[in-house]
Design a protein around this motif. Structure first.
Motif, mmCIF file in Angstrom:
data_model
loop_
_atom_site.group_PDB
_atom_site.id
_atom_site.type_symbol
_atom_site.label_atom_id
_atom_site.label_comp_id
_atom_site.label_asym_id
_atom_site.label_seq_id
_atom_site.Cartn_x
_atom_site.Cartn_y
_atom_site.Cartn_z
ATOM 1 N N ASP A 98 0.937 -1.136 0.058
ATOM 2 C CA ASP A 98 0.217 0.085 -0.276
ATOM 3 C C ASP A 98 1.052 1.467 -0.098
ATOM 4 O OD1 ASP A 98 -1.662 2.358 0.703
ATOM 5 O OD2 ASP A 98 -2.916 0.774 1.421
ATOM 6 N N LEU A 99 0.470 2.181 -0.817
ATOM 7 C CA LEU A 99 1.509 3.407 -0.942
ATOM 8 C C LEU A 99 1.525 4.453 0.141
ATOM 9 C CD1 LEU A 99 3.642 4.679 -2.870
ATOM 10 C CD2 LEU A 99 1.581 6.103 -3.912
ATOM 11 N N ARG A 100 -0.364 4.388 0.470
ATOM 12 C CA ARG A 100 0.152 5.445 1.385
ATOM 13 C C ARG A 100 0.529 4.818 3.219
ATOM 14 N NH1 ARG A 100 -6.484 5.697 2.553
ATOM 15 N NH2 ARG A 100 -6.544 3.142 3.034
ATOM 16 N N GLU A 101 0.963 3.622 3.180
ATOM 17 C CA GLU A 101 1.627 2.956 4.385
ATOM 18 C C GLU A 101 3.101 2.747 4.053
ATOM 19 O OE1 GLU A 101 1.562 -1.627 6.129
ATOM 20 O OE2 GLU A 101 0.375 -1.248 5.014
ATOM 21 N N VAL A 102 3.663 2.972 3.146
ATOM 22 C CA VAL A 102 4.931 2.907 2.457
ATOM 23 C C VAL A 102 5.279 4.770 2.834
ATOM 24 C CG1 VAL A 102 6.636 3.683 0.532
ATOM 25 C CG2 VAL A 102 4.971 1.086 1.603
ATOM 26 N N LYS A 103 4.663 5.066 2.085
ATOM 27 C CA LYS A 103 4.524 6.523 2.934
ATOM 28 C C LYS A 103 4.909 6.797 4.330
ATOM 29 C CE LYS A 103 5.149 8.687 -1.421
ATOM 30 N NZ LYS A 103 6.464 9.250 -2.338
ATOM 31 N N VAL A 104 3.906 6.397 4.753
ATOM 32 C CA VAL A 104 3.744 6.463 6.052
ATOM 33 C C VAL A 104 5.359 5.860 7.124
ATOM 34 C CG1 VAL A 104 2.908 6.333 8.565
ATOM 35 C CG2 VAL A 104 1.353 6.601 6.666
ATOM 36 N N ALA A 105 5.752 4.759 6.513
ATOM 37 C CA ALA A 105 7.015 3.517 7.090
ATOM 38 C C ALA A 105 8.347 4.769 6.915
ATOM 39 C CB ALA A 105 6.755 2.753 6.356
ATOM 40 N N GLN A 106 8.542 5.921 5.953
ATOM 41 C CA GLN A 106 9.293 5.724 5.404
ATOM 42 C C GLN A 106 9.602 7.384 5.830
ATOM 43 O OE1 GLN A 106 8.048 7.344 1.024
ATOM 44 N NE2 GLN A 106 9.730 4.886 0.523
ATOM 45 N N THR A 107 8.127 7.488 6.576
ATOM 46 C CA THR A 107 8.568 9.028 7.361
ATOM 47 C C THR A 107 8.949 8.462 8.919
ATOM 48 O OG1 THR A 107 6.658 10.282 6.086
ATOM 49 C CG2 THR A 107 7.205 11.153 8.532
ATOM 50 N N ILE A 108 8.468 7.356 9.165
ATOM 51 C CA ILE A 108 8.852 7.115 10.630
ATOM 52 C C ILE A 108 10.276 7.231 10.543
ATOM 53 C CG2 ILE A 108 9.162 4.573 11.929
ATOM 54 C CD1 ILE A 108 5.920 4.873 11.157
ATOM 55 N N ILE A 109 11.235 6.337 9.826
ATOM 56 C CA ILE A 109 12.397 5.783 9.324
ATOM 57 C C ILE A 109 13.042 7.166 9.152
ATOM 58 C CG2 ILE A 109 14.506 5.114 7.824
ATOM 59 C CD1 ILE A 109 12.690 2.875 7.076
ATOM 60 N N ALA A 110 12.301 8.820 8.719
ATOM 61 C CA ALA A 110 14.221 9.305 9.084
ATOM 62 C C ALA A 110 13.376 10.364 10.057
ATOM 63 C CB ALA A 110 12.614 10.566 7.890
ATOM 64 N N GLN A 111 12.404 9.926 10.875
ATOM 65 C CA GLN A 111 12.001 9.997 12.321
ATOM 66 C C GLN A 111 13.101 10.195 13.087
ATOM 67 O OE1 GLN A 111 11.070 12.749 10.138
ATOM 68 N NE2 GLN A 111 11.075 13.525 11.873
ATOM 69 N N ALA A 112 13.683 8.735 13.141
ATOM 70 C CA ALA A 112 14.366 7.788 13.935
ATOM 71 C C ALA A 112 15.512 8.378 14.431
ATOM 72 C CB ALA A 112 13.798 6.782 14.376
ATOM 73 N N ARG A 113 16.169 7.815 15.183
ATOM 74 C CA ARG A 113 18.174 7.721 15.677
ATOM 75 C C ARG A 113 18.281 6.590 15.261
ATOM 76 N NH1 ARG A 113 15.834 10.887 20.020
ATOM 77 N NH2 ARG A 113 16.104 13.112 20.035
ATOM 78 N N GLU A 114 17.479 5.387 15.851
ATOM 79 C CA GLU A 114 17.762 3.925 15.436
ATOM 80 C C GLU A 114 16.557 3.362 14.676
ATOM 81 O OE1 GLU A 114 20.230 0.477 16.847
ATOM 82 O OE2 GLU A 114 20.569 2.331 18.052
ATOM 83 N N VAL A 115 16.967 2.395 13.718
ATOM 84 C CA VAL A 115 15.593 2.018 12.835
ATOM 85 C C VAL A 115 16.274 0.413 12.969
ATOM 86 C CG1 VAL A 115 14.043 1.326 10.759
ATOM 87 C CG2 VAL A 115 15.977 3.516 11.228
ATOM 88 N N TRP A 116 14.881 -0.449 13.773
ATOM 89 C CA TRP A 116 14.806 -1.892 13.711
ATOM 90 C C TRP A 116 13.793 -2.176 13.073
ATOM 91 C CZ3 TRP A 116 14.979 -2.895 19.889
ATOM 92 C CH2 TRP A 116 16.342 -1.630 20.472
ATOM 93 N N LEU A 117 14.206 -3.717 12.213
ATOM 94 C CA LEU A 117 12.854 -4.313 11.550
ATOM 95 C C LEU A 117 12.568 -5.922 12.606
ATOM 96 C CD1 LEU A 117 11.452 -4.033 8.769
ATOM 97 C CD2 LEU A 117 13.469 -5.515 7.637
ATOM 98 N N ALA A 118 11.184 -5.712 11.923
ATOM 99 C CA ALA A 118 11.040 -6.803 12.739
ATOM 100 C C ALA A 118 10.286 -7.893 11.853
ATOM 101 C CB ALA A 118 9.905 -7.098 14.355
ATOM 102 N N ALA A 119 10.991 -8.802 11.566
ATOM 103 C CA ALA A 119 10.448 -9.636 10.228
ATOM 104 C C ALA A 119 10.809 -11.204 10.316
ATOM 105 C CB ALA A 119 10.693 -9.357 9.267
ATOM 106 N N ASP A 120 8.762 -11.923 10.254
ATOM 107 C CA ASP A 120 9.876 -13.177 9.782
ATOM 108 C C ASP A 120 9.807 -13.801 8.960
ATOM 109 O OD1 ASP A 120 7.553 -14.984 8.674
ATOM 110 O OD2 ASP A 120 6.570 -12.998 9.839
ATOM 111 N N ALA A 121 10.091 -15.483 8.756
ATOM 112 C CA ALA A 121 11.851 -15.402 7.861
ATOM 113 C C ALA A 121 10.740 -15.863 6.393
ATOM 114 C CB ALA A 121 11.947 -16.883 8.463
ATOM 115 N N SER A 122 9.078 -16.042 6.722
ATOM 116 C CA SER A 122 8.085 -15.870 5.397
ATOM 117 C C SER A 122 8.612 -14.083 4.329
ATOM 118 C CB SER A 122 6.248 -15.930 5.959
ATOM 119 O OG SER A 122 6.158 -14.335 6.712
#
Length: 258
Positions: free
Chosen positions: A189-213
């Motif tokens: 979802d492009l709208r969801e992606v735009k929010v996530a990109q902003t979240i990354i830009a507003q953080a001192r450290e970025v953690w990704l939580a992703a299961d093996a799938s």
């Protein structure tokens, strides 16, 4: 779709892949207690029937590049692995820090694992996360404005982006739908992606939580590159070529093993 004359081992293999989303051939052989040759034969038969999709070194459930699977299905898919990831993330989150948690069933599992933390300030565009953490009296929850997506209670849109730009947090914890073999992080979802990109830009450290799938799963919209992530939390050893990609991008990899 069913296959003719399938044996219990093949049915078990298919159920295993469906429960995890994706898995390597070596992991399947270990889980099922059979040889690699047997797994490869079974995988080929199931792939020919359209029940599995092969990638280099493993298999995954067939999926669309344009549409995510339903929320309720995602909620149960590899729930055990997501719970392990959540505990691993929570163990690294210090008391008294600020976080942004975004959309996804894995971030919701993390919220549950943070219930005993103290002094957290959490910003989220996920009403499920807000609902969970609002039961922690030692946690301040700030909910982003925007449009609520009914199917998963996500908050998205330009108002959400503008809201998140007001903050700078210690840790952004994001979920993702896809990590492709070129090192790109993708979603649907492009709208969801735009929010996530902003979240990354507003953080001192970025953690990704992703299961093996999420490894080798296709999705249409590029969200980020692995090089924009500081730490990956997952539940199994990433298949090739991801260990090399993670090392090249200088991403720490925390594996929450069973």
């Amino acid at each position: 779709m069913a296959i003719q004359n399938s044996n219990p081992r093949q049915i078990n293999l298919l159920d295993t892949v469906r429960s995890r989303g994706s898995v390597t051939v070596e992991q399947l052989a270990d889980m099922l207690g059979v040889t690699l040759q047997t797994v490869r034969r079974d995988v080929q038969r199931l792939a020919d029937a359209g029940l599995l999709t092969r990638f280099h070194g493993g298999v995954r459930v067939p999926s669309s590049t344009t549409e995510n699977i339903g929320y309720q299905q995602r909620e149960t898919l590899n729930a055990e692995g997501k719970a392990r990831i959540a505990q691993a993330v929570a163990a690294k989150v210090p008391n008294g820090c600020s976080l942004i948690l975004n959309i996804g069933t894995t971030t919701e599992a993390v919220a549950k694992a943070l219930m005993r933390h103290r002094g957290l300030r959490v910003i989220t565009n996920n009403l499920n996360v807000a609902n969970i953490l609002s039961d922690n009296p030692e946690c301040e929850v700030i909910v982003a404005g925007g449009s609520v997506r009914a199917r998963d209670r996500a908050i998205v849109g330009e108002a959400t982006v503008d809201f998140i730009r007001q903050f700078k947090v210690d840790i952004a914890l994001i979920g993702i739908s896809s990590i492709e073999s070129d090192g790109s992080l993708r979603d649907f979802d492009l709208r969801e992606v735009k929010v996530a990109q902003t979240i990354i830009a507003q953080a001192r450290e970025v953690w990704l939580a992703a299961d093996a799938s999420k490894f080798n799963r296709p999705a249409m919209v590029q969200l980020a590159e692995l090089s924009q992530i500081d730490c990956l939390f997952t539940d199994a050893e990433p298949p090739p070529p991801f260990p090399e990609l993670l090392e090249r991008a200088q991403v720490r990899c925390e594996i929450a093993r069973a």
